[in-house]
Design a protein around this motif. Structure first.
Motif, mmCIF file in Angstrom:
data_model
loop_
_atom_site.group_PDB
_atom_site.id
_atom_site.type_symbol
_atom_site.label_atom_id
_atom_site.label_comp_id
_atom_site.label_asym_id
_atom_site.label_seq_id
_atom_site.Cartn_x
_atom_site.Cartn_y
_atom_site.Cartn_z
ATOM 1 N N GLY A 1 -104.933 -44.603 -71.248
ATOM 2 C CA GLY A 1 -105.189 -43.170 -71.166
ATOM 3 C C GLY A 1 -103.948 -42.339 -70.933
ATOM 4 O O GLY A 1 -104.037 -41.150 -70.655
ATOM 5 N N SER A 2 -102.767 -42.953 -71.039
ATOM 6 C CA SER A 2 -101.529 -42.214 -70.782
ATOM 7 C C SER A 2 -101.001 -41.577 -72.063
ATOM 8 O O SER A 2 -101.377 -41.955 -73.174
ATOM 9 C CB SER A 2 -100.465 -43.150 -70.208
ATOM 10 N N GLN B 1 -99.204 -41.840 -77.748
ATOM 11 C CA GLN B 1 -98.064 -41.693 -78.641
ATOM 12 C C GLN B 1 -97.814 -42.966 -79.439
ATOM 13 O O GLN B 1 -97.561 -42.921 -80.637
ATOM 14 C CB GLN B 1 -96.842 -41.381 -77.782
ATOM 15 N N GLU B 2 -97.869 -44.118 -78.764
ATOM 16 C CA GLU B 2 -97.508 -45.376 -79.418
ATOM 17 C C GLU B 2 -98.649 -45.922 -80.269
ATOM 18 O O GLU B 2 -98.409 -46.512 -81.322
ATOM 19 C CB GLU B 2 -97.095 -46.415 -78.373
ATOM 20 N N SER B 3 -99.875 -45.745 -79.830
ATOM 21 C CA SER B 3 -100.976 -46.351 -80.572
ATOM 22 C C SER B 3 -101.445 -45.463 -81.731
ATOM 23 O O SER B 3 -101.939 -45.965 -82.728
ATOM 24 C CB SER B 3 -102.145 -46.652 -79.628
ATOM 25 N N SER C 1 -99.060 -29.605 -84.538
ATOM 26 C CA SER C 1 -99.825 -29.556 -83.302
ATOM 27 C C SER C 1 -99.553 -30.856 -82.567
ATOM 28 O O SER C 1 -99.535 -31.930 -83.175
ATOM 29 C CB SER C 1 -101.326 -29.416 -83.575
ATOM 30 N N VAL C 2 -99.350 -30.755 -81.268
ATOM 31 C CA VAL C 2 -99.009 -31.912 -80.447
ATOM 32 C C VAL C 2 -100.075 -32.077 -79.368
ATOM 33 O O VAL C 2 -100.453 -31.105 -78.711
ATOM 34 C CB VAL C 2 -97.620 -31.742 -79.796
ATOM 35 N N ALA C 3 -100.559 -33.319 -79.207
ATOM 36 C CA ALA C 3 -101.526 -33.614 -78.142
ATOM 37 C C ALA C 3 -100.772 -34.062 -76.893
ATOM 38 O O ALA C 3 -99.982 -34.998 -76.950
ATOM 39 C CB ALA C 3 -102.489 -34.708 -78.602
ATOM 40 N N VAL C 4 -101.013 -33.377 -75.785
ATOM 41 C CA VAL C 4 -100.331 -33.684 -74.527
ATOM 42 C C VAL C 4 -101.394 -34.000 -73.470
ATOM 43 O O VAL C 4 -102.261 -33.163 -73.189
ATOM 44 C CB VAL C 4 -99.462 -32.498 -74.060
ATOM 45 N N VAL C 5 -101.309 -35.212 -72.906
ATOM 46 C CA VAL C 5 -102.263 -35.597 -71.864
ATOM 47 C C VAL C 5 -101.959 -34.800 -70.597
ATOM 48 O O VAL C 5 -100.808 -34.725 -70.167
ATOM 49 C CB VAL C 5 -102.171 -37.116 -71.590
#
Lengths: 441, 174
Positions: B58-59, B64-66, B169-173
């Motif tokens: 959930g990080s 980013q990596e997956s 667009s960037v997803a940021v946790v």
């Protein structure tokens, strides 16, 4: 931030003076390509030891103002035949005609018993051999630059028939730091770049400041608390407030010409529309309700209409609507994309940014969209703002950036609405989003 | 996105070899198909995580990596391409797997527009992603949006390659 001019006394020094409308010596501001009017601006004569050295400075600042308009050219003082000291008592007009001066400015500066300074100046019509105007100003010594600007405004008004714009300030965004993490601060300065200071710390990203026409207030957009919202900052008291509870981003703020209302864009669920807020009642009214982007609103001087930017037709274009939001119609048809419309304080023109062929330019058109004229073009420029007399436009330019982030210099420029080469306004560092103040009260 | 992941792996290898200067890493990135600049900035961002093989569930790093943390747009557009939909669809699956995760979608624009229009465009791009996520069953209150317009470019340079990386667009946790 207070800029108090303690006493400002315009004095009529001679009887039977002409009014600006009657003056024979007159240059037209309509043709930007005309030869500048040659004027002889004599250094002001110090009448006391405490004012020694101020006379040259007073003249230099006013000369820089007048020359920046490109309507005037100051004759090199080494060409002067009569001495400034003698001319300050009584000009020998033949001496000034001989060096081709059309107008002559003489003046004195002296100390008052209470420590203030007294500046007197006279504007002479060399060919008509008459005094056009004479005025005296008494003020604190530290206000001397403002006296110069007032002198330049008076000369500009008498010789062009138009109001001056030199006793004004500019608020803008000062940029520093890496290109991908720019630090942006609100900064304020005199129109000529002097008396520069910062209004915000740089902790929050700030954008698009604009002056109130009636109060010492600036509206701008800030990312304080990571919530991009329109705010209003009082530059005298430093009071700083948001516009109240609105979900979503608010941006593109601009005061109405009477200072009582604020136009802005609000974004709700991704869609941006134009709203107007009554600053007294805090009543908010929606002006557009369209799934396209509607932003960058600007009132006409009579506040009956609003010009704004919308991509409702498929690409960003300029639209005018009634101030209640009805009757929106497109006015830009020149090809390319249009943005950032700003109505001239005179009401005759709308300034805009145009994007065409990969280049950005600043132009003007009539409020019905006719007579489009481009004033400037470069790799990137935008954000036109009008001098309060509606004759000069300031904007910013940015140069291209290379892959290492080098370049990307951002600078302020002014251009006469009649044409001519844009001229840079010096700032301590990178600068964007300029906004011109109204004339100081 | 595959190319980008390759570039990151390439950098990670160089890092583990303990011999990479910034310049070497950048040229390696270029060889893998990414520009030197983006490889460099990727490196500085991924330095702390690239040596680890497992990311906290959930990080941001796992996202980013997956999957990849961003999607891209055409000039002045905010509709999601098939590729963008595939990535955002994976974000939706990932969020359903990690029910405690909240994300913020940042909307960005390239430098070839005016500031105010680009703020509006960034808001559109962020919300296009949010709408897509909620259409796939992600609760709306788990997704916030913010537009940065043209203020936070990812790639430097006044060229189409940089601009295409910045229209995103960037997803940021959170």
């Amino acid at each position: 931030m207070k800029r108090i001019l303690q006493i400002l006394i315009p004095l009529v020094l001679m009887l039977n003076m002409a009014s600006p409308a009657q003056s024979q010596l007159r240059i037209s501001v309509e043709d930007g390509l005309r030869e500048p009017l040659p004027i002889a601006f004599a250094p002001f004569i110090a009448k006391s030891g405490s004012s020694a050295g101020m006379g040259q400075n007073l003249a230099d600042v006013a000369i820089a103002d007048l020359e920046s308009s490109r309507l005037f050219r100051a004759i090199d003082p080494t060409a002067f035949i009569q001495t400034p000291a003698a001319a300050a008592i009584a000009p020998r007009f033949s001496d000034w005609r001989q060096i081709n001066a059309q107008a002559l400015i003489t003046g004195t500066v002296g100390g008052e018993p209470d420590g203030r300074i007294r500046v007197e100046f006279r504007l002479w019509d060399v060919l008509g051999e008459s005094q056009l105007v004479g005025q005296a100003y008494v003020t604190q010594k530290e206000n001397w630059r403002r006296v110069s600007h007032l002198v330049a405004d008076t000369i500009y008004k008498w010789l062009t028939g138009e109001k001056g714009y030199f006793d004004t300030r500019v608020v803008y965004v000062a940029e520093s730091g890496a290109a991908d993490r720019k630090i942006k601060r609100l900064a304020i300065m005199d129109q000529d770049g002097a008396n520069h200071s910062y209004l915000t710390s740089g902790r929050n990203l700030v954008l698009t400041p604009r002056f109130s026409p009636s109060r010492q207030e600036i509206t701008y957009m800030s990312y304080a608390g990571r919530r991009p919202r329109v705010r209003i900052l009082n530059v005298d008291t430093n009071q700083d407030e948001t516009l109240g509870p609105i979900d979503g981003m608010t941006f593109a703020p601009r005061f109405s010409p009477d200072g009582e209302k604020l136009l802005f864009s609000a974004e709700q669920r991704g869609n941006s529309d134009v709203f107007v807020l009554d600053l007294r009642s805090r009543k908010r009214v929606r002006l557009t309700n369209h799934p396209a982007i509607d932003t960058s609103p600007s009132f006409s001087p009579n506040q009956r209409e609003v010009v704004f930017n919308s991509d409702r037709g498929g690409s960003p274009q300029l639209y005018v609507m009634a101030s209640d939001g009805t009757n929106a119609r497109r006015i830009s048809f020149g090809g390319g994309r249009y943005a950032t419309p700003v109505w001239s304080p005179r009401g005759d023109l709308i300034a805009f940014t145009k994007i065409e062929g990969g280049r950005f330019g600043i132009g003007v058109m009539r409020s019905d969209g006719s007579n489009e004229r481009m004033l400037s073009q470069s790799y990137f420029e935008e954000s036109p703002t009008w001098a309060p007399n509606g004759r000069v436009i300031m904007f910013f330019r940015r140069t291209p950036t290379d892959r290492q982030g080098r370049g990307g210099k951002s600078r302020l420029f002014i251009v006469d609405v009649a044409g001519g080469e844009p001229r840079e306004i010096k700032t301590p560092g990178d600068a964007s989003d300029p906004a011109w103040s109204p004339l100081s009260p | 996105m595959k190319l980008k992941n390759l570039a990151i792996i390439g950098i990670a290898l160089l890092m583990s070899a303990c011999a990479a200067t910034n310049d070497q890493a950048a040229s390696s990135g270029s060889a893998s198909g990414a520009s030197g600049d983006s490889a460099k900035s990727q490196m500085s961002r991924d330095v702390s995580t690239s040596s680890s093989s497992a990311y906290a569930p959930g990080s941001q790093e796992e996202l980013q990596e997956s999957i990849g943390d961003r999607v891209f747009f055409d000039t002045d557009r905010y509709d999601l391409s098939a590729e963008a939909q595939a990535i955002a669809g994976s974000w939706a699956d990932w969020m359903k797997k990690h029910q405690n995760v909240q994300i913020e979608i940042e909307g960005h624009a390239d430098e070839r527009g005016t500031r105010e229009y680009n703020l509006a465009l960034g808001a559109r791009r962020a919300n296009a992603v949010k709408d897509f996520l909620t259409s796939l069953g992600v609760q709306a209150n788990r997704v916030s949006t913010v537009s940065y317009g043209t203020e936070r470019p990812e790639a430097l340079g006044s060229n189409e390659e940089a601009w295409s990386k910045n229209r995103r667009s960037v997803a940021v946790v959170r």
